[in-house]
Design a protein around this motif. Structure first.
Motif, PDB file in Angstrom:
ATOM      1  N   VAL A 104       0.868  -1.172   0.000  1.00 34.10           N
ATOM      2  CA  VAL A 104       0.000   0.000   0.000  1.00 34.10           C
ATOM      3  C   VAL A 104       0.904   1.220   0.000  1.00 34.10           C
ATOM      4  CG1 VAL A 104      -1.764   1.325   1.219  1.00 34.10           C
ATOM      5  CG2 VAL A 104      -1.819  -1.184   1.275  1.00 34.10           C
ATOM      6  N   ILE A 105       0.767   2.047  -1.038  1.00 30.85           N
ATOM      7  CA  ILE A 105       1.583   3.255  -1.105  1.00 30.85           C
ATOM      8  C   ILE A 105       0.659   4.472  -1.124  1.00 30.85           C
ATOM      9  CG2 ILE A 105       3.574   2.177  -2.226  1.00 30.85           C
ATOM     10  CD1 ILE A 105       2.543   3.175  -4.891  1.00 30.85           C
ATOM     11  N   ARG A 133       8.962  12.120  -9.175  1.00 33.63           N
ATOM     12  CA  ARG A 133       9.665  12.242 -10.454  1.00 33.63           C
ATOM     13  C   ARG A 133      10.497  11.007 -10.765  1.00 33.63           C
ATOM     14  NH1 ARG A 133      12.324  15.419  -6.791  1.00 33.63           N
ATOM     15  NH2 ARG A 133      14.546  14.927  -6.415  1.00 33.63           N
ATOM     16  N   GLU A 134      10.794  10.179  -9.726  1.00 32.38           N
ATOM     17  CA  GLU A 134      11.600   8.986  -9.938  1.00 32.38           C
ATOM     18  C   GLU A 134      10.744   7.723 -10.055  1.00 32.38           C
ATOM     19  OE1 GLU A 134      14.563   8.611  -6.952  1.00 32.38           O
ATOM     20  OE2 GLU A 134      15.285  10.691  -7.170  1.00 32.38           O
ATOM     21  N   ALA A 135       9.447   7.864  -9.805  1.00 28.19           N
ATOM     22  CA  ALA A 135       8.550   6.705  -9.858  1.00 28.19           C
ATOM     23  C   ALA A 135       7.979   6.566 -11.260  1.00 28.19           C
ATOM     24  CB  ALA A 135       7.428   6.863  -8.840  1.00 28.19           C
ATOM     25  N   ALA A 136       8.322   5.468 -11.938  1.00 28.15           N
ATOM     26  CA  ALA A 136       7.852   5.266 -13.309  1.00 28.15           C
ATOM     27  C   ALA A 136       6.341   5.144 -13.387  1.00 28.15           C
ATOM     28  CB  ALA A 136       8.506   4.010 -13.890  1.00 28.15           C
ATOM     29  N   PHE A 137       5.698   4.741 -12.295  1.00 35.59           N
ATOM     30  CA  PHE A 137       4.253   4.544 -12.291  1.00 35.59           C
ATOM     31  C   PHE A 137       3.489   5.814 -11.930  1.00 35.59           C
ATOM     32  CE2 PHE A 137       6.027   3.229  -8.183  1.00 35.59           C
ATOM     33  CZ  PHE A 137       5.399   4.123  -7.330  1.00 35.59           C
ATOM     34  N   ASP A 138       4.177   6.881 -11.581  1.00 28.84           N
ATOM     35  CA  ASP A 138       3.535   8.087 -11.047  1.00 28.84           C
ATOM     36  C   ASP A 138       2.434   8.630 -11.958  1.00 28.84           C
ATOM     37  OD1 ASP A 138       3.665  10.492  -9.055  1.00 28.84           O
ATOM     38  OD2 ASP A 138       3.812  11.390 -11.051  1.00 28.84           O
ATOM     39  N   ALA A 139       2.774   8.893 -13.202  1.00 28.38           N
ATOM     40  CA  ALA A 139       1.809   9.510 -14.109  1.00 28.38           C
ATOM     41  C   ALA A 139       0.599   8.627 -14.339  1.00 28.38           C
ATOM     42  CB  ALA A 139       2.483   9.840 -15.443  1.00 28.38           C
ATOM     43  N   ARG A 140       0.813   7.323 -14.471  1.00 27.70           N
ATOM     44  CA  ARG A 140      -0.293   6.409 -14.747  1.00 27.70           C
ATOM     45  C   ARG A 140      -1.235   6.314 -13.555  1.00 27.70           C
ATOM     46  NH1 ARG A 140       1.278   0.781 -17.219  1.00 27.70           N
ATOM     47  NH2 ARG A 140      -0.983   0.762 -17.355  1.00 27.70           N
ATOM     48  N   LEU A 141      -0.677   6.225 -12.344  1.00 30.34           N
ATOM     49  CA  LEU A 141      -1.533   6.134 -11.163  1.00 30.34           C
ATOM     50  C   LEU A 141      -2.312   7.427 -10.930  1.00 30.34           C
ATOM     51  CD1 LEU A 141       0.541   4.153  -8.507  1.00 30.34           C
ATOM     52  CD2 LEU A 141      -1.288   3.343  -9.984  1.00 30.34           C
ATOM     53  N   GLY A 176      12.504   1.018  -9.060  1.00 29.01           N
ATOM     54  CA  GLY A 176      11.505   1.670  -8.236  1.00 29.01           C
ATOM     55  C   GLY A 176      11.028   0.798  -7.103  1.00 29.01           C
ATOM     56  N   ASP A 177      10.848  -0.509  -7.398  1.00 30.60           N
ATOM     57  CA  ASP A 177      10.427  -1.425  -6.349  1.00 30.60           C
ATOM     58  C   ASP A 177      11.451  -1.500  -5.247  1.00 30.60           C
ATOM     59  OD1 ASP A 177       8.226  -1.894  -7.800  1.00 30.60           O
ATOM     60  OD2 ASP A 177       8.791  -3.898  -8.505  1.00 30.60           O
ATOM     61  N   ALA A 178      12.728  -1.529  -5.614  1.00 31.26           N
ATOM     62  CA  ALA A 178      13.779  -1.612  -4.598  1.00 31.26           C
ATOM     63  C   ALA A 178      13.774  -0.376  -3.729  1.00 31.26           C
ATOM     64  CB  ALA A 178      15.135  -1.784  -5.307  1.00 31.26           C
ATOM     65  N   ALA A 179      13.535   0.771  -4.367  1.00 31.56           N
ATOM     66  CA  ALA A 179      13.536   2.020  -3.596  1.00 31.56           C
ATOM     67  C   ALA A 179      12.413   2.037  -2.592  1.00 31.56           C
ATOM     68  CB  ALA A 179      13.412   3.204  -4.557  1.00 31.56           C
ATOM     69  N   LEU A 180      11.291   1.340  -2.903  1.00 33.72           N
ATOM     70  CA  LEU A 180      10.169   1.302  -1.968  1.00 33.72           C
ATOM     71  C   LEU A 180      10.211   0.083  -1.065  1.00 33.72           C
ATOM     72  CD1 LEU A 180       7.224   2.489  -4.238  1.00 33.72           C
ATOM     73  CD2 LEU A 180       8.123   3.650  -2.233  1.00 33.72           C
ATOM     74  N   GLY A 181      11.260  -0.686  -1.151  1.00 37.40           N
ATOM     75  CA  GLY A 181      11.365  -1.889  -0.311  1.00 37.40           C
ATOM     76  C   GLY A 181      10.476  -3.009  -0.807  1.00 37.40           C
ATOM     77  N   MET A 182      10.127  -3.048  -2.082  1.00 36.68           N
ATOM     78  CA  MET A 182       9.208  -4.053  -2.591  1.00 36.68           C
ATOM     79  C   MET A 182       9.911  -5.089  -3.454  1.00 36.68           C
ATOM     80  SD  MET A 182       5.824  -1.813  -3.545  1.00 36.68           S
ATOM     81  CE  MET A 182       6.723  -0.520  -4.408  1.00 36.68           C
ATOM     82  N   ALA A 183      11.177  -4.977  -3.683  1.00 36.68           N
ATOM     83  CA  ALA A 183      11.877  -5.922  -4.539  1.00 36.68           C
ATOM     84  C   ALA A 183      12.221  -7.175  -3.730  1.00 36.68           C
ATOM     85  CB  ALA A 183      13.157  -5.290  -5.079  1.00 36.68           C
TER      86      ALA A 183
END
Length: 220
Positions: A157-158, A190-198, A213-220
């Protein structure tokens, strides 16, 4: 009314199954007039025409002649074949109606079952919300249930923080275990590839994994 074993008049049945009209006649024998496939009282001849449903032979329509033993002419045959076609079409329609009815009943049953399951999940979540010590614990519990439901390897959940222009990780589940989430863990928009789509969608969507991006959020 009666039943007839095809083996008692096999040649006529072969013709009917092949789509050919036949005419059954009573013949004189030592035991009297007899013809397998004719039961009518006083019937001397019965022209019959097959009918089909979805290409499958299902029966025949026949008309009794009690006056004489005779063949049928082309006009009579055309009338019988027309009647057979109408009967086959009516049976085909009935089969379609039954198929649609059964499908609708199945869909309705599935919808009722899905609603009952959804209501049970909502009820359980409301009870969990009432007993959860804080929001993060509640989110982790719900997320854990959701990942089990869809048989996912992990879930997260983000939350979008418009002021800070970043996405924050609120809850994370991996391999059936709710992992401690560091609320300070975030990634700039700006670093999240999913930002615009979400941001631009109000419908569920599939996102292809962005390993960085997943690694940066601890999801990898």
């Amino acid at each position: 009314m009666g039943t007839h074993d095809e083996s008692t008049f096999p040649q006529a049945c072969v013709e009917l199954r092949a789509g050919h009209s036949v005419c059954l006649h009573k013949v004189q024998t030592a035991e009297g007039e007899i013809c397998h496939g004719i039961e009518g009282v006083g019937t001397r001849a019965r022209p019959s025409c097959p009918f089909f449903v979805d290409g499958e032979f299902v029966g025949a329509v026949g008309f009794d002649n009690t006056r004489q033993r005779r063949a049928i002419d082309s006009a009579e045959l055309s009338t019988i074949e027309t009647a057979a076609g109408v009967i086959g079409a009516a049976l085909h329609r009935e089969r379609l109606v039954n198929t649609v009815r059964v499908e609708r009943e199945r869909v309705a049953e599935e919808r009722v079952a899905a609603l009952a399951k959804a209501n049970a999940v909502i009820r359980a979540n409301l009870e969990r919300l009432a007993s959860a010590p804080d929001l993060i614990s509640f989110l982790a519990s719900v997320l854990l249930e959701m990942t089990r439901e869809v048989d996912a390897a992990s879930g997260s959940v983000i939350l979008l923080d418009d002021v800070a222009e970043q996405w924050r990780l609120l809850a994370y589940v991996k391999e059936g275990i709710a992992m401690p989430a560091d609320s300070s863990l975030s990634i700039p928009c700006r670093e999240a590839a999913f930002d615009a789509r979400l941001r631009g969608s109000r419908e569920p969507m599939y996102l292809i994994s962005d390993v960085a991006g997943d690694a940066a959020l601890g999801m990898a």
